[in-house]
Design a protein around this motif. Structure first.
Motif, mmCIF file in Angstrom:
data_model
loop_
_atom_site.group_PDB
_atom_site.id
_atom_site.type_symbol
_atom_site.label_atom_id
_atom_site.label_comp_id
_atom_site.label_asym_id
_atom_site.label_seq_id
_atom_site.Cartn_x
_atom_site.Cartn_y
_atom_site.Cartn_z
ATOM 1 N N ARG A 10 0.850 -1.174 0.000
ATOM 2 C CA ARG A 10 0.000 0.000 0.000
ATOM 3 C C ARG A 10 0.891 1.230 0.000
ATOM 4 N NH1 ARG A 10 -2.902 -3.265 -1.390
ATOM 5 N NH2 ARG A 10 -4.942 -3.913 -0.595
ATOM 6 N N ALA A 11 0.340 2.391 -0.264
ATOM 7 C CA ALA A 11 1.135 3.616 -0.318
ATOM 8 C C ALA A 11 1.895 3.821 1.000
ATOM 9 C CB ALA A 11 0.227 4.813 -0.602
ATOM 10 N N GLY A 12 3.208 3.771 0.932
ATOM 11 C CA GLY A 12 4.028 4.015 2.105
ATOM 12 C C GLY A 12 4.105 2.872 3.086
ATOM 13 N N PHE A 13 3.523 1.714 2.747
ATOM 14 C CA PHE A 13 3.537 0.592 3.697
ATOM 15 C C PHE A 13 3.519 -0.726 2.946
ATOM 16 C CE2 PHE A 13 1.282 -2.592 6.258
ATOM 17 C CZ PHE A 13 2.050 -2.570 7.413
ATOM 18 N N THR A 14 4.314 -1.672 3.422
ATOM 19 C CA THR A 14 4.331 -3.021 2.872
ATOM 20 C C THR A 14 4.227 -4.033 4.002
ATOM 21 O OG1 THR A 14 5.694 -2.378 0.975
ATOM 22 C CG2 THR A 14 5.634 -4.720 1.535
ATOM 23 N N LEU A 15 3.282 -4.955 3.850
ATOM 24 C CA LEU A 15 3.141 -6.058 4.803
ATOM 25 C C LEU A 15 3.720 -7.320 4.180
ATOM 26 C CD1 LEU A 15 1.850 -7.467 7.360
ATOM 27 C CD2 LEU A 15 -0.146 -7.862 5.923
ATOM 28 N N GLU A 16 4.654 -7.942 4.883
ATOM 29 C CA GLU A 16 5.206 -9.235 4.494
ATOM 30 C C GLU A 16 4.998 -10.184 5.658
ATOM 31 O OE1 GLU A 16 9.095 -9.282 2.757
ATOM 32 O OE2 GLU A 16 8.927 -7.209 2.050
ATOM 33 N N SER A 17 4.077 -11.125 5.501
ATOM 34 C CA SER A 17 3.691 -11.975 6.624
ATOM 35 C C SER A 17 3.669 -13.429 6.214
ATOM 36 C CB SER A 17 2.299 -11.571 7.138
ATOM 37 O OG SER A 17 1.854 -12.477 8.127
ATOM 38 N N ALA A 18 4.320 -14.268 7.016
ATOM 39 C CA ALA A 18 4.284 -15.710 6.803
ATOM 40 C C ALA A 18 4.152 -16.389 8.161
ATOM 41 C CB ALA A 18 5.551 -16.187 6.095
ATOM 42 N N PHE A 19 3.093 -17.184 8.329
ATOM 43 C CA PHE A 19 2.901 -17.918 9.572
ATOM 44 C C PHE A 19 1.932 -19.065 9.340
ATOM 45 C CE2 PHE A 19 -0.750 -15.184 9.573
ATOM 46 C CZ PHE A 19 -1.742 -15.895 10.249
ATOM 47 N N THR A 20 1.920 -20.011 10.265
ATOM 48 C CA THR A 20 0.948 -21.099 10.274
ATOM 49 C C THR A 20 0.334 -21.183 11.662
ATOM 50 O OG1 THR A 20 2.599 -22.760 10.893
ATOM 51 C CG2 THR A 20 2.192 -22.419 8.524
ATOM 52 N N SER A 21 -0.844 -21.786 11.737
ATOM 53 C CA SER A 21 -1.517 -21.983 13.024
ATOM 54 C C SER A 21 -2.337 -23.260 12.959
ATOM 55 C CB SER A 21 -2.433 -20.802 13.347
ATOM 56 O OG SER A 21 -3.186 -21.057 14.523
ATOM 57 N N ASP A 22 -2.265 -24.046 14.034
ATOM 58 C CA ASP A 22 -2.971 -25.333 14.068
ATOM 59 C C ASP A 22 -4.312 -25.271 14.780
ATOM 60 O OD1 ASP A 22 -0.986 -26.694 12.699
ATOM 61 O OD2 ASP A 22 0.174 -27.028 14.519
ATOM 62 N N ARG A 201 -3.076 -13.747 28.204
ATOM 63 C CA ARG A 201 -4.142 -14.543 28.798
ATOM 64 C C ARG A 201 -4.784 -15.500 27.799
ATOM 65 N NH1 ARG A 201 -9.288 -12.907 32.598
ATOM 66 N NH2 ARG A 201 -10.606 -14.639 32.010
ATOM 67 N N LEU A 202 -4.961 -15.049 26.559
ATOM 68 C CA LEU A 202 -5.790 -15.796 25.612
ATOM 69 C C LEU A 202 -5.025 -16.753 24.704
ATOM 70 C CD1 LEU A 202 -8.170 -12.929 24.398
ATOM 71 C CD2 LEU A 202 -8.805 -14.865 25.854
ATOM 72 N N ALA A 203 -3.873 -16.334 24.235
ATOM 73 C CA ALA A 203 -3.266 -16.994 23.079
ATOM 74 C C ALA A 203 -2.394 -18.192 23.455
ATOM 75 C CB ALA A 203 -2.434 -15.992 22.293
ATOM 76 N N ALA A 204 -2.426 -19.192 22.567
ATOM 77 C CA ALA A 204 -1.480 -20.296 22.654
ATOM 78 C C ALA A 204 -0.269 -20.015 21.773
ATOM 79 C CB ALA A 204 -2.148 -21.595 22.213
ATOM 80 N N ARG A 205 -0.472 -19.189 20.748
ATOM 81 C CA ARG A 205 0.590 -18.871 19.788
ATOM 82 C C ARG A 205 0.485 -17.391 19.453
ATOM 83 N NH1 ARG A 205 3.890 -21.645 16.289
ATOM 84 N NH2 ARG A 205 4.146 -20.919 14.132
ATOM 85 N N VAL A 206 1.629 -16.727 19.336
ATOM 86 C CA VAL A 206 1.661 -15.290 19.081
ATOM 87 C C VAL A 206 2.534 -15.004 17.865
ATOM 88 C CG1 VAL A 206 2.183 -13.009 20.026
ATOM 89 C CG2 VAL A 206 1.424 -14.838 21.553
ATOM 90 N N VAL A 207 1.981 -14.206 16.937
ATOM 91 C CA VAL A 207 2.727 -13.710 15.787
ATOM 92 C C VAL A 207 2.958 -12.223 16.032
ATOM 93 C CG1 VAL A 207 2.728 -13.361 13.283
ATOM 94 C CG2 VAL A 207 1.640 -15.405 14.262
ATOM 95 N N VAL A 208 4.204 -11.830 16.235
ATOM 96 C CA VAL A 208 4.545 -10.438 16.531
ATOM 97 C C VAL A 208 4.883 -9.717 15.234
ATOM 98 C CG1 VAL A 208 6.055 -8.884 17.822
ATOM 99 C CG2 VAL A 208 5.433 -11.105 18.798
ATOM 100 N N LEU A 209 4.175 -8.610 14.994
ATOM 101 C CA LEU A 209 4.398 -7.796 13.798
ATOM 102 C C LEU A 209 5.040 -6.473 14.184
ATOM 103 C CD1 LEU A 209 0.991 -8.392 11.992
ATOM 104 C CD2 LEU A 209 3.213 -9.103 11.134
ATOM 105 N N GLU A 210 6.044 -6.089 13.413
ATOM 106 C CA GLU A 210 6.712 -4.802 13.607
ATOM 107 C C GLU A 210 6.935 -4.173 12.235
ATOM 108 O OE1 GLU A 210 10.261 -5.190 15.894
ATOM 109 O OE2 GLU A 210 9.296 -6.285 17.526
ATOM 110 N N ALA A 211 6.300 -3.027 12.004
ATOM 111 C CA ALA A 211 6.448 -2.282 10.743
ATOM 112 C C ALA A 211 6.219 -3.160 9.518
ATOM 113 C CB ALA A 211 7.837 -1.636 10.681
ATOM 114 N N GLY A 212 5.175 -4.001 9.585
ATOM 115 C CA GLY A 212 4.804 -4.822 8.449
ATOM 116 C C GLY A 212 5.568 -6.117 8.303
ATOM 117 N N GLN A 213 6.447 -6.420 9.241
ATOM 118 C CA GLN A 213 7.246 -7.639 9.177
ATOM 119 C C GLN A 213 6.955 -8.525 10.384
ATOM 120 O OE1 GLN A 213 9.645 -8.188 6.634
ATOM 121 N NE2 GLN A 213 8.944 -6.294 5.677
ATOM 122 N N VAL A 214 6.962 -9.842 10.161
ATOM 123 C CA VAL A 214 6.866 -10.776 11.280
ATOM 124 C C VAL A 214 8.230 -10.849 11.947
ATOM 125 C CG1 VAL A 214 6.456 -13.155 11.965
ATOM 126 C CG2 VAL A 214 5.026 -12.118 10.209
#
Length: 365
Positions: A10-22, A201-214
């Protein structure tokens, strides 16, 4: 099973995300503007990524190479937003039934269906069915919104900051309901939040995003630790998770006692039947340290521990990392002055003291 590997520009921003969840609850965690909502919108089919793929339970929802893009209404994905977004002219019952109507109109109706009475019972909204949204509190509106999403019989529930608009009492009302949806309805949840205690409290797995990157993926224990920044700021962001089991409940004082290898833990409220496994969430700023058991003191929870490391900068606060008896890790933030006066050093045996009123907990089942 979620398998997502996408790039969204998107204008001024790029998201690059790769993850899996069971399954269970997977949290997308990060500061505002990190790309959490963009990723959620791509999962829902509200935006088309520029490249990559998204698969859910083996079905391809999006794949750039084959030009596959499944329409949102065919994905069987439920959405719950920060604002409940109920239809104002419909009663709670009618809003709920809209979810079932949407499911019937879906081109993909395979899979388990959630029954109206079961959803209403889990969410505790039986008495709200005849009211319109303007007669509901914020927490009640969110209950109905969750119910509407569930009655579309989703394969996946997307929740975008569902507690952000609620005050503290309403948050405490909704959190156990989200857990019940996960445990009793068996609906996997992708949960967006920048609130560290919700995620812990809630999550079993966490994907941390910083400036569009995992930047990190793992359990809350592994990733919910600030990697950098002044210690004075870290003390508000750092939480520790302790595993314990319910010993019993004192109805007179409204306190539950939990058994932990390092000592008994007192928490407010009823934590569950004896033997229930509980995850305890402790803020680093709520932990005090004593070299020996004090006399008259209001703190009920005192856990045996050993100092693993001490981190201090030029500010007033030091971080003390502890290993509790039994192996759990606990971080405490105290003043540098206290470190010096106590003569704290690596390997020292200490007591970690936690106010019962500061502890949050959840059932593990």
């Amino acid at each position: 099973m979620i398998d997502a590997n996408i790039i969204v520009r998107r204008a001024g921003f790029t998201l690059e995300s790769a993850f899996t969840s069971d399954g269970g609850i997977t949290a997308l965690f990060g500061r505002s503007g990190s790309g959490k909502t963009t990723l959620l919108n791509a999962m829902a089919g509200l935006i088309r990524p520029d490249s990559g793929h998204i698969r859910l339970d083996g079905q391809t929802l999006f794949e750039a190479s084959s030009r596959t893009f499944l329409a949102p209404h065919r994905r069987r994905i439920g959405l719950v937003f920060q604002d409940a977004q109920l239809f104002p002219h419909l009663t709670a019952r009618q809003n709920l039934l809209y979810g079932r109507f949407f499911n019937r109109r879906s081109l993909d109706v395979a899979g388990p269906k959630l029954e109206f009475d079961a959803v209403v019972g889990v969410l505790g909204i039986e008495k709200l069915l005849g009211r319109r949204p303007n007669a509901l509190s914020g927490g009640e509106k969110q209950r109905v919104a969750i119910g509407r999403a569930l009655l579309a019989s989703p394969r996946l529930l997307l929740m975008d900051e569902p507690l952000a608009a609620l005050d503290a009492p309403r948050k405490l009302e909704i959190l156990p309901l989200i857990e019940r949806v996960r445990d009793e309805m068996k609906v996997p949840i992708l949960y967006v939040s920048h609130a560290v205690e919700e995620v812990a409290r809630l999550a079993a797995r966490v994907v941390v995003l910083e400036a569009g990157q995992v930047s990190r993926i793992g359990t809350p224990q592994d990733v919910l630790v600030p990697a950098s920044g002044p210690l004075s700021n870290q003390r508000f962001e750092t939480v520790s998770l302790l595993e314990a089991r319910v010993r019993g409940y004192d109805q007179h004082y409204g306190l539950s006692t939990l058994d932990h290898p390092a000592g008994p833990i007192s928490i407010p409220g009823r934590a569950g039947p004896p033997g229930t496994k509980v995850r305890v969430v402790v803020r680093g700023s709520d932990v005090s340290i004593a070299m020996k058991r004090p006399g008259s003191v209001s703190i009920r929870t005192m856990l045996g521990a050993q100092v693993q490391a001490i981190d201090a900068d030029d500010g007033p606060v030091a971080r003390v990392d502890l290993i509790l008896t039994g192996g759990d890790k606990l971080s405490a933030f105290i003043t540098r002055n206290a470190v010096d006066e106590l003569g704290l050093g690596q390997g020292d045996s200490v007591l970690a003291m936690i106010k019962a009123a500061s502890i949050d907990a959840r059932w593990e089942g």
